[in-house]
Motif scaffolding. Structure first.
Motif, short mmCIF file in Angstrom:
data_model
loop_
_atom_site.label_atom_id
_atom_site.label_comp_id
_atom_site.label_asym_id
_atom_site.label_seq_id
_atom_site.Cartn_x
_atom_site.Cartn_y
_atom_site.Cartn_z
N ARG A 174 -45.38 17.39 6.57
CA ARG A 174 -44.75 18.54 5.92
C ARG A 174 -43.68 19.15 6.81
O ARG A 174 -42.57 19.46 6.37
CB ARG A 174 -45.80 19.59 5.57
N ASP A 175 -44.03 19.32 8.09
CA ASP A 175 -43.09 19.92 9.02
C ASP A 175 -41.84 19.06 9.19
O ASP A 175 -40.72 19.58 9.33
CB ASP A 175 -43.75 20.15 10.37
N ALA A 176 -42.02 17.73 9.17
CA ALA A 176 -40.87 16.84 9.27
C ALA A 176 -39.95 17.01 8.07
O ALA A 176 -38.72 17.03 8.22
CB ALA A 176 -41.33 15.39 9.39
N MET A 177 -40.52 17.16 6.89
CA MET A 177 -39.69 17.36 5.71
C MET A 177 -39.00 18.72 5.76
O MET A 177 -37.81 18.84 5.48
CB MET A 177 -40.51 17.21 4.43
N LEU A 178 -39.75 19.76 6.11
CA LEU A 178 -39.15 21.09 6.17
C LEU A 178 -37.99 21.15 7.17
O LEU A 178 -36.97 21.80 6.92
CB LEU A 178 -40.21 22.12 6.54
N SER A 179 -38.14 20.46 8.28
CA SER A 179 -37.10 20.52 9.31
C SER A 179 -35.83 19.80 8.89
O SER A 179 -34.75 20.08 9.43
CB SER A 179 -37.62 19.92 10.62
N GLY A 180 -35.92 18.87 7.92
CA GLY A 180 -34.75 18.11 7.52
C GLY A 180 -34.12 18.51 6.21
O GLY A 180 -33.05 17.99 5.85
N LEU A 181 -34.73 19.43 5.48
CA LEU A 181 -34.21 19.76 4.15
C LEU A 181 -32.84 20.43 4.19
O LEU A 181 -32.00 20.17 3.32
CB LEU A 181 -35.21 20.64 3.40
N ALA A 182 -32.62 21.27 5.17
CA ALA A 182 -31.34 21.98 5.22
C ALA A 182 -30.17 21.01 5.32
O ALA A 182 -29.09 21.25 4.76
CB ALA A 182 -31.32 22.95 6.39
N GLY A 183 -30.37 19.90 6.01
CA GLY A 183 -29.31 18.92 6.14
C GLY A 183 -29.20 17.97 4.96
O GLY A 183 -28.19 17.27 4.83
N ALA A 184 -30.24 17.93 4.11
CA ALA A 184 -30.25 16.98 3.00
C ALA A 184 -29.82 17.59 1.68
O ALA A 184 -29.20 16.91 0.85
CB ALA A 184 -31.65 16.38 2.85
N LEU A 185 -30.14 18.85 1.46
CA LEU A 185 -29.87 19.48 0.17
C LEU A 185 -28.55 20.26 0.23
O LEU A 185 -28.14 20.72 1.30
CB LEU A 185 -31.02 20.41 -0.20
N PRO A 186 -27.92 20.44 -0.90
CA PRO A 186 -26.64 21.16 -0.92
C PRO A 186 -26.79 22.59 -0.41
O PRO A 186 -27.86 23.20 -0.54
CB PRO A 186 -26.25 21.14 -2.41
N GLU A 187 -25.72 23.12 0.14
CA GLU A 187 -25.73 24.50 0.61
C GLU A 187 -26.06 25.44 -0.54
O GLU A 187 -25.56 25.29 -1.65
CB GLU A 187 -24.37 24.87 1.20
N GLY A 188 -26.94 26.38 -0.28
CA GLY A 188 -27.40 27.30 -1.32
C GLY A 188 -28.72 26.90 -1.94
O GLY A 188 -29.26 27.65 -2.77
N SER A 189 -29.27 25.75 -1.56
CA SER A 189 -30.59 25.32 -2.06
C SER A 189 -31.67 26.17 -1.41
O SER A 189 -31.52 26.69 -0.30
CB SER A 189 -30.83 23.85 -1.74
N VAL A 190 -32.81 26.29 -2.11
CA VAL A 190 -33.97 27.00 -1.57
C VAL A 190 -35.21 26.15 -1.79
O VAL A 190 -35.25 25.31 -2.69
CB VAL A 190 -34.15 28.39 -2.24
N TRP A 191 -36.21 26.37 -0.97
CA TRP A 191 -37.46 25.63 -1.08
C TRP A 191 -38.58 26.46 -0.49
O TRP A 191 -38.34 27.44 0.23
CB TRP A 191 -37.36 24.27 -0.38
#
Length: 428
Positions: free
Chosen positions: A335-352
């Protein structure tokens, strides 16, 4: 099948739930036109298949990083312990293990399940448990036992997809209860109950599928109060509750005052032992449990005897809680690995969100993004997710997606997120 073929296949199968079409008329043996076969039942042609199953069917290539399926990590199965349990059962009581059994389930397993509930503060008698072939069957049995065509069922928004299928196949009118990041709004639930007189409210309150959110204790108490005051069954589905990484355990809705005689609590070994065992159960008041047993007799007579006895032996000989603790520690890292990489993968303005356990997190892209339309392009980059739209009973938020973080190791997650970023960028 290459990535382009996979994306094309997704369009061919209609992964958002297309209808099943009757076969064409063919010539008979004597050359004359044969009469068409009778049509399929309307309920299966209108409900359609599971988009998750359809996506998995075209993303099974080993090179695909699959964030789509809710698949436990196979390398974490206690293969040795499960194999030993089966060996012991087949060596010591093969005649019983390979024979027919009672519909309600093997007494030794029901006693073990009741003891596990009791140890967690929910007193339960073995006779209060009905073993099912996966907890998905429990949903089907409840739909058969409780619902008439046209009855109203209330669900969370968004909701576990296969529950929507089960209720719609029963002919129910499925309505979504408004909520927020913490889950269902009890006041909105009360208003809908008053207005629509539903038979039941279905919820996955802990590490919900698809969002990963957990309903706080005060809302659980309020939901129990609504059910008691206004007359409502609560179906509390809990396949993920033991997979907690952090925070304090929240009691089951079934344990709150007012819920005792109107809550059905579902459980499963799929996420904590192995999904291939196909073992679930329901804990329900006596009259409803007996009605579900009648429905089960018509469905499959009983759940696999040998699997039940092997699970009971495993619980007797092994420490399932310790095994689950080890699995949860690995899942937390993923989970932590996914959370740490989401900002770089999803478009700016995405939330999770940041789930405290379970298997899924929920992301929302900026307005204007349609994750269903984007998926075929993303699959060309050898990565997959589940679009959020099919999980909604009402108006869908088409910018949402479900991501499963438990199946891949951290390095694979990071690579999958890199591909996801490329795919979303290419499809924008």
């Amino acid at each position: 099948m290459d990535a382009v073929d996979a994306a094309r296949a997704m369009n061919d199968v209609g992964f958002v739930g297309g209808s099943i079409v009757a076969g064409e008329v063919r010539a008979g043996f004597d050359g004359a036109a044969a009469a068409p076969v009778p049509a399929l039942a309307e309920r299966v042609t209108t409900v359609g298949g599971s988009p998750v199953r359809d996506i998995l069917a075209v993303t099974s290539r080993p090179e695909v990083v699959n964030f789509a399926g809710g698949l436990p990590a196979p390398e974490l199965f206690d293969t040795e312990g499960v194999a030993a349990a089966f060996r012991d059962v087949l060596t010591g009581s093969a005649g019983r293990a390979l024979q027919y059994a009672t519909t309600e389930g093997e007494p030794v397993l029901r006693e073990a399940l009741a003891a596990r509930y009791g140890a967690r503060g929910l007193p339960t008698d073995a006779d209060g448990v009905l073993v099912t072939t996966g907890s998905q069957q429990a949903l089907s049995l409840l739909a058969t036992a409780l619902l008439e065509p046209g009855d109203v069922v209330l669900v969370e928004d968004p909701c576990y997809l296969a529950a929507l299928q089960a209720f719609r196949l029963a002919g129910a009118r499925v309505l979504a209860v408004p909520g927020d990041a913490d889950g269902v709004d009890p006041d909105a639930l009360a208003a809908l109950v008053t207005r629509t007189r539903p038979k039941l409210f279905y919820t996955v309150p802990t590490f919900q599928n698809p969002t990963g959110r957990t309903l706080p204790a005060e809302r659980r108490a309020a939901v129990a109060s609504v059910a008691a005051r206004l007359g409502l069954w609560i179906v509390e589905d809990d396949p993920y509750g033991e997979l907690r990484f952090e925070g304090e355990r929240v009691p089951w809705i079934a344990s709150y005052p007012g819920a005792e005689d109107r809550t059905v609590l579902l459980g499963s070994f799929s996420k904590v032992m192995a999904p291939g065992m196909r073992l679930g159960w329901l804990r329900a008041p006596a009259a409803l449990r007996r009605a579900c047993a009648v429905a089960k007799q018509a469905a499959d007579l009983h759940t696999s005897t040998v699997n039940q006895l092997a699970a009971a032996r495993y619980l007797a000989d092994r420490d399932l809680d310790a095994h689950v603790g080890r699995v949860a520690a690995v899942y937390r890292e993923r989970r932590d690995a996914m959370l740490s990489g989401l900002a770089g993968a999803l478009p700016e303005g995405s939330v999770w969100n940041r789930p405290e356990g379970g298997m899924f997190l929920w992301a929302r892209l900026p307005a204007g993004y349609d994750t269903t339309a984007l998926l075929p392009r993303v699959v060309e980059h050898d990565v997959a997710y589940v679009p959020g739209a099919p999980f909604y009973a009402g108006v869908a938020d088409r910018s949402t997606m479900r991501l499963c973080f438990v199946t891949q190791a951290p390095g694979e997650i990071r690579e999958g997120l890199r591909r996801l970023g490329e795919g979303l960028g290419a499809g924008a």
